[in-house]
Design a protein around this motif. Structure first.
Motif, short mmCIF file in Angstrom:
data_model
loop_
_atom_site.label_atom_id
_atom_site.label_comp_id
_atom_site.label_asym_id
_atom_site.label_seq_id
_atom_site.Cartn_x
_atom_site.Cartn_y
_atom_site.Cartn_z
N GLU A 167 -62.02 -2.26 33.53
CA GLU A 167 -61.16 -2.82 32.48
C GLU A 167 -60.68 -1.72 31.53
N VAL A 168 -61.55 -0.78 31.23
CA VAL A 168 -61.16 0.36 30.38
C VAL A 168 -60.00 1.11 31.03
N MET A 169 -60.14 1.32 32.35
CA MET A 169 -59.10 2.02 33.08
C MET A 169 -57.80 1.21 33.13
N ARG A 170 -57.95 -0.10 33.33
CA ARG A 170 -56.77 -0.97 33.41
C ARG A 170 -56.01 -0.93 32.08
N GLU A 171 -56.76 -0.93 30.98
CA GLU A 171 -56.10 -0.91 29.67
C GLU A 171 -55.34 0.40 29.44
N SER A 172 -55.94 1.52 29.84
CA SER A 172 -55.20 2.77 29.60
C SER A 172 -54.01 2.87 30.56
N TYR A 173 -54.15 2.30 31.74
CA TYR A 173 -53.02 2.23 32.67
C TYR A 173 -51.85 1.44 32.07
N LEU A 174 -52.17 0.28 31.49
CA LEU A 174 -51.11 -0.55 30.91
C LEU A 174 -50.40 0.16 29.76
N LYS A 175 -51.15 0.92 29.01
CA LYS A 175 -50.52 1.71 27.92
C LYS A 175 -49.52 2.69 28.51
N ASP A 176 -49.90 3.32 29.60
CA ASP A 176 -49.00 4.27 30.27
C ASP A 176 -47.76 3.56 30.81
N CYS A 177 -47.95 2.33 31.29
CA CYS A 177 -46.81 1.54 31.81
C CYS A 177 -45.81 1.20 30.70
N GLU A 178 -46.30 1.06 29.47
CA GLU A 178 -45.44 0.67 28.35
C GLU A 178 -44.33 1.69 28.08
N ILE A 179 -44.59 2.96 28.43
CA ILE A 179 -43.65 4.03 28.08
C ILE A 179 -42.25 3.75 28.66
N GLY A 180 -42.21 3.39 29.94
CA GLY A 180 -40.92 3.10 30.56
C GLY A 180 -40.27 1.87 29.94
N LEU A 181 -41.08 0.85 29.68
CA LEU A 181 -40.55 -0.39 29.10
C LEU A 181 -39.82 -0.10 27.79
N ARG A 193 -35.11 -8.54 26.14
CA ARG A 193 -36.10 -7.46 26.16
C ARG A 193 -37.00 -7.62 27.39
N LEU A 194 -37.25 -6.51 28.06
CA LEU A 194 -38.20 -6.52 29.19
C LEU A 194 -39.61 -6.39 28.65
N ALA A 195 -40.58 -6.95 29.37
CA ALA A 195 -41.97 -6.88 28.90
C ALA A 195 -42.92 -6.80 30.09
N LEU A 196 -44.08 -6.22 29.86
CA LEU A 196 -45.13 -6.25 30.89
C LEU A 196 -45.80 -7.61 30.85
N PRO A 197 -46.18 -8.13 32.02
CA PRO A 197 -46.93 -9.39 32.02
C PRO A 197 -48.35 -9.15 31.49
N SER A 198 -48.97 -10.19 30.99
CA SER A 198 -50.37 -10.11 30.58
C SER A 198 -51.24 -9.70 31.77
N SER A 199 -52.33 -9.00 31.49
CA SER A 199 -53.22 -8.58 32.59
C SER A 199 -54.00 -9.76 33.17
#
Ligand SMILES: [Fe+2]
Ligand SMILES: [Fe+2]
Length: 470
Positions: free
Chosen positions: A355-369, A384-390
């Motif tokens: 989960e720690v890894m998933r959270e830092s991954y999602l933060k990295d994904c936000e950059i493009g968004l 506005r585009l958005a990432l889906p909830s994990s």
């Protein structure tokens, strides 16, 4: 020390010539790999001349040497980042001890499984993408696809080298199996679900390279921390290649957004039906593709609570990405507040590392968004585009099979099923996107649904003939 010997059958910087048995074993595997490439690699483009980069050394000057080659002649090789003198284990219960140059017996099967699982994704993605060349939006994009494909092939080589060099007969058998499983195969599928999803259009390719190759980046970063030094060195070099794959995803989606905004301005409306009629990808459809590939890639990090990840960390096999950024590298005394469908739960930190890894991954994904939303905002549109909830559309872990919407809200099961087609691509959405996929191969020309890139490859103009078809 890090230069690559190209005179050899298998280019390498691991002094392969000094180990005849290993060299022979890999030379025996090599024709099987080429056979796999010809049968399962890019369909129909094997005789095209492609402008590709090849690693000729692992330092900054040599790892990206550009030239024109036919793909089956690409020099797939074995490159490890330079050994760091006196490297010590950086986390877990054995922190501070010297790293391992051989596999400790007690971790043999776990390490083998980690390497096989990583190795399996590499050829899988080549198989998933094998038909895309037939609908390329430009020669520039076609070349980028092939660059990714040959490098995923090289990543397979990287893992096969470790299997052959450190795991004896088991390793050699696993190396054969890596060529025997195939993406989407009913009897012998690839190990991870995401790598069995077909990628039959370029919008999916950009999403895959944005989300799934980024998962690859996080896996490689955590394996680059490993106490098993050859694995660490292999992954460190793979990461330099991986960056381009994510670049293709981020700029690809950015160019789709750009073209869609141009069309919306031309026709003076954001009405999805009218945007589609004008030949562009409407933003709600793009959002569905993002939802699909992001949620699918989130599963790759595994269960929220995992005793495997705890053991892998404690034993020094797999760290956290950029382990040095953290203060506590042992994690025996800390905990993590986890949200599950049953409510908040206090979990030992070691068990929460996925989960720690998933959270830092999602933060990295936000950059493009953020970048894409800035484009939309500047064009004067409200969408506005958005990432889906994990928690959305998960098939692994605490949220597996839960009826959760993309904002993370729990719904009644019927409600969820009724609305799912508004959140991920329906058959009709996919048919529409497929209808846009027309092959464009005139140098410098782009398909109508995507804007040209800002610049070409390696300082060449966008109009350069990156692939010469015969
Ligand atoms: Fe890869
Ligand atoms: Fe990749």
């Amino acid at each position: 020390m890090s230069s690559v010997n190209y005179a050899e059958k298998i280019p390498n910087n691991v002094n392969l010539v000094s180990d005849r048995t290993l060299q022979r074993a890999l030379e025996h595997w090599q024709p099987h790999f080429i056979e796999w490439w010809k049968g399962m690699g890019p369909s129909d483009f094997q005789s095209a001349d492609v402008y590709l980069r090849t690693a000729t050394s692992v330092d900054a000057q040599g790892w990206a040497t550009y030239g024109t080659v036919k793909m089956p002649d690409y020099r797939w090789g074995i490159f490890l980042a330079d050994q760091q003198a006196e490297r010590k284990i950086g986390f877990g219960d054995q922190m501070g001890r010297p790293v391992w140059q051989q596999v400790p017996g007690e971790y043999r099967s776990t390490l083998r499984r980690l390497i096989v699982t990583q190795g399996d994704t590499e050829p899988a993605s080549v198989e998933q993408q094998r038909l895309l060349g037939h609908t390329c939006p430009s020669l520039y994009d076609l070349r980028n696809l092939f660059q990714i494909n040959v490098e995923e092939g090289r990543h397979l080589w990287a893992m096969v080298y470790l299997l052959h060099a450190y795991f004896g007969r088991d390793g050699r058998e696993e190396a054969e199996e890596l060529l025997a499983r195939h993406s989407g195969d009913a009897d012998k599928p690839r190990i991870l679900t995401t790598f069995n999803e077909p990628i039959s259009d370029w919008l999916s390719l950009y999403c895959f390279t944005y989300f799934t190759d980024r998962d690859g980046k996080y896996q490689l970063k955590s394996l680059a921390e490993s106490a098993f030094d050859p694995l660490s060195r292999t992954c460190r070099f793979m990461l330099t290649e991986e960056a381009h794959h994510m670049f293709v995803g981020e700029t690809g989606i950015g160019r789709v957004v750009k073209r869609t905004l141009e069309v919306m301005k031309e026709i003076g409306t954001d009405d999805p039906a009218k945007v589609r009629a004008a030949g562009a990808v409407d933003l709600p459809t793009l959002q569905k593709y993002l939802n699909f590939w992001c949620s699918s890639s989130l599963d790759l990090f595994g269960s929220e609570i995992s005793s495997n990840s705890a053991a892998n960390f404690a034993n020094g096999l797999k760290g956290r990405p950029d382990e040095a950024q953290y203060e506590d590298h042992v994690l025996r005394a800390s905990s993590f507040k986890m949200m599950t469908p049953a409510g908040a739960e206090e979990v030992p930190m070691l068990n929460a590392l996925n989960e720690v890894m998933r959270e830092s991954y999602l933060k990295d994904c936000e950059i493009g968004l953020k970048r894409w939303n800035r484009q939309i905002e500047r064009a004067g549109f409200a969408f506005r585009l958005a990432l889906p909830s994990s928690r959305f559309r998960r098939t692994i872990g605490a949220w597996a099979g839960q009826p959760v919407d993309p904002e993370g809200k729990m719904l009644a099961k019927e409600e969820y099923e009724k609305q799912l087609g508004q959140w991920i691509p329906t058959e009709a959405d996919r048919a529409f996107v497929h209808s846009l996929m027309q092959k464009v191969t005139e140098p410098g020309k782009m398909a109508a649904w995507i804007a040209p890139p800002e610049r070409g490859i390696n300082n060449l103009p966008v109009e350069y003939e990156y692939v010469k078809l015969h």
